[in-house]
Design a protein around this motif. Structure first.
Motif, PDB file in Angstrom:
ATOM      1  N   GLU A 215       0.860  -1.176   0.000  1.00 41.30           N
ATOM      2  CA  GLU A 215       0.000   0.000   0.000  1.00 41.30           C
ATOM      3  C   GLU A 215       0.904   1.236   0.000  1.00 41.30           C
ATOM      4  N   ASP A 216       0.461   2.286  -0.659  1.00 38.18           N
ATOM      5  CA  ASP A 216       1.263   3.510  -0.729  1.00 38.18           C
ATOM      6  C   ASP A 216       1.602   4.044   0.657  1.00 38.18           C
ATOM      7  N   SER A 217       0.655   3.968   1.580  1.00 39.24           N
ATOM      8  CA  SER A 217       0.896   4.515   2.919  1.00 39.24           C
ATOM      9  C   SER A 217       2.028   3.765   3.627  1.00 39.24           C
ATOM     10  N   LEU A 218       2.097   2.448   3.461  1.00 38.42           N
ATOM     11  CA  LEU A 218       3.172   1.677   4.081  1.00 38.42           C
ATOM     12  C   LEU A 218       4.502   2.003   3.413  1.00 38.42           C
ATOM     13  N   ALA A 219       4.510   2.100   2.103  1.00 34.74           N
ATOM     14  CA  ALA A 219       5.733   2.450   1.378  1.00 34.74           C
ATOM     15  C   ALA A 219       6.251   3.821   1.819  1.00 34.74           C
ATOM     16  N   GLU A 220       5.339   4.750   2.027  1.00 37.89           N
ATOM     17  CA  GLU A 220       5.738   6.094   2.472  1.00 37.89           C
ATOM     18  C   GLU A 220       6.346   6.044   3.871  1.00 37.89           C
ATOM     19  N   ARG A 221       5.778   5.220   4.746  1.00 35.29           N
ATOM     20  CA  ARG A 221       6.319   5.096   6.097  1.00 35.29           C
ATOM     21  C   ARG A 221       7.717   4.479   6.063  1.00 35.29           C
TER      22      ARG A 221
ATOM     23  N   LEU B  69      11.463   6.200   7.085  1.00 38.27           N
ATOM     24  CA  LEU B  69      12.489   5.594   7.940  1.00 38.27           C
ATOM     25  C   LEU B  69      13.845   5.556   7.234  1.00 38.27           C
ATOM     26  N   VAL B  70      13.820   5.305   5.935  1.00 39.60           N
ATOM     27  CA  VAL B  70      15.066   5.304   5.164  1.00 39.60           C
ATOM     28  C   VAL B  70      15.640   6.722   5.130  1.00 39.60           C
ATOM     29  N   GLU B  71      14.799   7.698   4.849  1.00 46.20           N
ATOM     30  CA  GLU B  71      15.256   9.087   4.790  1.00 46.20           C
ATOM     31  C   GLU B  71      15.801   9.559   6.132  1.00 46.20           C
ATOM     32  N   ALA B  72      15.233   9.080   7.222  1.00 44.24           N
ATOM     33  CA  ALA B  72      15.680   9.465   8.565  1.00 44.24           C
ATOM     34  C   ALA B  72      16.952   8.728   8.977  1.00 44.24           C
ATOM     35  N   GLY B  73      17.377   7.769   8.177  1.00 42.77           N
ATOM     36  CA  GLY B  73      18.582   7.018   8.493  1.00 42.77           C
ATOM     37  C   GLY B  73      18.364   5.862   9.449  1.00 42.77           C
ATOM     38  N   VAL B  74      17.102   5.558   9.752  1.00 39.61           N
ATOM     39  CA  VAL B  74      16.788   4.431  10.633  1.00 39.61           C
ATOM     40  C   VAL B  74      17.073   3.117   9.917  1.00 39.61           C
TER      41      VAL B  74
END
Length: 82
Positions: free
Chosen positions: A9-15, A19-24
């Protein structure tokens, strides 16, 4: 190494992307790996837990075993300095 292709789902992909963008997480792939590892680990632990319960149902502890466990616990607690 096996490769999985899946749809989210787009919402899960965005979440996940957040996390990737935040470096998590290092990547979407890492997110999928970690998620699948957690899922398979949890399911395996649940399976083992069910087997342990079945074993105790099939062969319950005896009164003697329970008394020994209680006595050991009391001894351990009495040795604590609190």
């Amino acid at each position: 190494m096996a490769q999985f292709v899946t749809r989210l789902e787009d919402s899960l992909a965005e979440r996940v992307d957040s996390l990737v963008e935040a470096g998590v997480l290092a990547s979407r792939s890492e997110a999928v790996r970690l998620g699948l590892e957690a899922l398979t680990d949890r399911l395996e632990r649940e399976r083992i837990g069910r087997q342990i319960v079945k074993g105790y149902q099939r062969m319950p502890e005896t009164e003697e075993e329970l008394a020994w466990a209680d006595q050991s616990l009391e001894e351990m607690l009495s040795e604590e300095p609190w």
